[in-house]
Design a protein around this motif. Structure first.
Motif, PDB file in Angstrom:
ATOM      1  N   GLN A   1       2.205   1.744  -3.487  1.00 59.82           N
ATOM      2  CA  GLN A   1       1.122   2.182  -4.371  1.00 59.82           C
ATOM      3  C   GLN A   1       0.843   3.676  -4.180  1.00 59.82           C
ATOM      4  O   GLN A   1       0.687   4.404  -5.146  1.00 59.82           O
ATOM      5  CB  GLN A   1      -0.159   1.370  -4.114  1.00 59.82           C
ATOM      6  N   LYS A   2       0.773   4.121  -2.918  1.00 61.16           N
ATOM      7  CA  LYS A   2       0.515   5.539  -2.626  1.00 61.16           C
ATOM      8  C   LYS A   2       1.616   6.415  -3.213  1.00 61.16           C
ATOM      9  O   LYS A   2       1.349   7.474  -3.770  1.00 61.16           O
ATOM     10  CB  LYS A   2       0.446   5.767  -1.104  1.00 61.16           C
TER      11      LYS A   2
ATOM     12  N   ASP B   1       0.829  -1.210   0.000  1.00 62.38           N
ATOM     13  CA  ASP B   1       0.000   0.000   0.000  1.00 62.38           C
ATOM     14  C   ASP B   1       0.861   1.256   0.000  1.00 62.38           C
ATOM     15  O   ASP B   1       0.543   2.243  -0.666  1.00 62.38           O
ATOM     16  CB  ASP B   1      -0.961   0.003   1.199  1.00 62.38           C
TER      17      ASP B   1
ATOM     18  N   GLU C   1      -8.511   0.091  -1.777  1.00 62.74           N
ATOM     19  CA  GLU C   1      -9.159   0.883  -2.828  1.00 62.74           C
ATOM     20  C   GLU C   1      -9.370   0.035  -4.081  1.00 62.74           C
ATOM     21  O   GLU C   1     -10.404   0.130  -4.738  1.00 62.74           O
ATOM     22  CB  GLU C   1      -8.307   2.126  -3.152  1.00 62.74           C
ATOM     23  N   GLN C   2      -8.406  -0.836  -4.407  1.00 64.83           N
ATOM     24  CA  GLN C   2      -8.547  -1.725  -5.559  1.00 64.83           C
ATOM     25  C   GLN C   2      -9.739  -2.665  -5.371  1.00 64.83           C
ATOM     26  O   GLN C   2     -10.498  -2.907  -6.305  1.00 64.83           O
ATOM     27  CB  GLN C   2      -7.270  -2.550  -5.771  1.00 64.83           C
TER      28      GLN C   2
ATOM     29  N   ILE D   1       3.430   5.986  -5.782  1.00 61.74           N
ATOM     30  CA  ILE D   1       3.380   6.153  -7.240  1.00 61.74           C
ATOM     31  C   ILE D   1       1.989   6.597  -7.711  1.00 61.74           C
ATOM     32  O   ILE D   1       1.681   6.581  -8.896  1.00 61.74           O
ATOM     33  CB  ILE D   1       3.842   4.867  -7.985  1.00 61.74           C
ATOM     34  N   GLY D   2       1.127   6.994  -6.758  1.00 58.60           N
ATOM     35  CA  GLY D   2      -0.180   7.556  -7.090  1.00 58.60           C
ATOM     36  C   GLY D   2      -1.205   6.542  -7.559  1.00 58.60           C
ATOM     37  O   GLY D   2      -2.154   6.891  -8.252  1.00 58.60           O
ATOM     38  N   LYS D   3      -1.014   5.278  -7.195  1.00 59.22           N
ATOM     39  CA  LYS D   3      -1.965   4.235  -7.589  1.00 59.22           C
ATOM     40  C   LYS D   3      -2.810   3.839  -6.379  1.00 59.22           C
ATOM     41  O   LYS D   3      -2.446   4.111  -5.241  1.00 59.22           O
ATOM     42  CB  LYS D   3      -1.219   3.024  -8.149  1.00 59.22           C
ATOM     43  N   PRO D   4      -3.949   3.158  -6.624  1.00 61.65           N
ATOM     44  CA  PRO D   4      -4.826   2.781  -5.505  1.00 61.65           C
ATOM     45  C   PRO D   4      -4.194   1.715  -4.593  1.00 61.65           C
ATOM     46  O   PRO D   4      -3.464   0.851  -5.069  1.00 61.65           O
ATOM     47  CB  PRO D   4      -6.083   2.232  -6.192  1.00 61.65           C
ATOM     48  N   THR D   5      -4.504   1.815  -3.293  1.00 62.65           N
ATOM     49  CA  THR D   5      -4.033   0.810  -2.334  1.00 62.65           C
ATOM     50  C   THR D   5      -4.844  -0.462  -2.534  1.00 62.65           C
ATOM     51  O   THR D   5      -5.822  -0.477  -3.280  1.00 62.65           O
ATOM     52  CB  THR D   5      -4.210   1.310  -0.880  1.00 62.65           C
ATOM     53  N   SER D   6      -4.462  -1.532  -1.844  1.00 60.78           N
ATOM     54  CA  SER D   6      -5.164  -2.812  -2.001  1.00 60.78           C
ATOM     55  C   SER D   6      -6.642  -2.685  -1.616  1.00 60.78           C
ATOM     56  O   SER D   6      -7.511  -3.254  -2.290  1.00 60.78           O
ATOM     57  CB  SER D   6      -4.475  -3.908  -1.190  1.00 60.78           C
TER      58      SER D   6
END
Length: 190
Positions: free
Chosen positions: A155-156, A152, A165-166, A158-163
């Motif tokens: 992911q944060k 997580d 949020e996915q 690199i601006g992607k959703p956490t597990s």
């Protein structure tokens, strides 16, 4: 700020404290080490002694190690409780004679001990450098939790959703697929 020690003065004071602490610990009739989970005490004795000559008592809050009829090497209250059933002592032959090894399993495995018994000189626990633990040292549940937190965090960054949020996005997509008649164009995720 007047009166504040310079880094050199602080370093000198730390070195003096460390030397004093080492001298106090060296004067003890035993050596001890600890990890965050346990404390190990070793006492070197004459090779002529056998287990039956020893008086070793481990309780939840106290420790006594002595040769019967002699002054104890260690006898006092523990600073924190131990798991008695998980704690042990052994007598082993070593090059310098025999060694009594006492293993104490801490109840609170999140704190450092300043001393083995409360009557002994303290060490500065703020200076302890814990050994690096590996993910493989952790039990399955804890390891999973740490790996999820690390994932997580990446992911944060690199601006992607956490597990979590996915999972929500996947559930929403599944729901959309099951209900094509509904309009999700104005839906807000939060």
């Amino acid at each position: 700020m007047p009166g504040s020690p310079t880094p050199e003065e602080r370093e000198k004071a730390d070195a003096e404290l460390k030397a004093k602490e080492e001298a106090e610990q060296a004067a003890l009739p035993y050596k001890w080490t600890q990890t965050i989970k346990d404390v190990d005490v070793t006492i070197t004795i004459d090779a002529k002694y056998k287990g039956r000559d020893l008086d070793v008592k481990l309780t939840k809050t106290a420790l006594k190690v002595a040769i019967k009829g002699q002054e104890p090497f260690i006898d006092g209250e523990l600073p924190h409780p131990i798991h008695v059933d998980e704690s042990t002592w052994t007598l082993e032959t070593v090059p310098s004679g025999k060694e009594i090894s006492v293993h104490l399993d801490k109840v609170n495995q999140m704190e450092w001990w300043a001393h083995v018994v409360t009557s002994a000189p303290k060490i500065d626990t703020s200076k302890i450098q814990p050994e690096n633990s590996k993910l493989s040292d952790l039990d399955g549940e804890t390891r999973g939790m740490v790996e999820k937190m690390m994932y997580d965090q990446r992911q944060k960054e690199i601006g992607k959703p956490t597990s979590d949020e996915q999972k929500k996005l996947e559930m929403l997509e599944k729901f959309k697929a099951q209900h094509p008649e509904m309009d999700f164009s104005n839906a807000k995720l939060g």
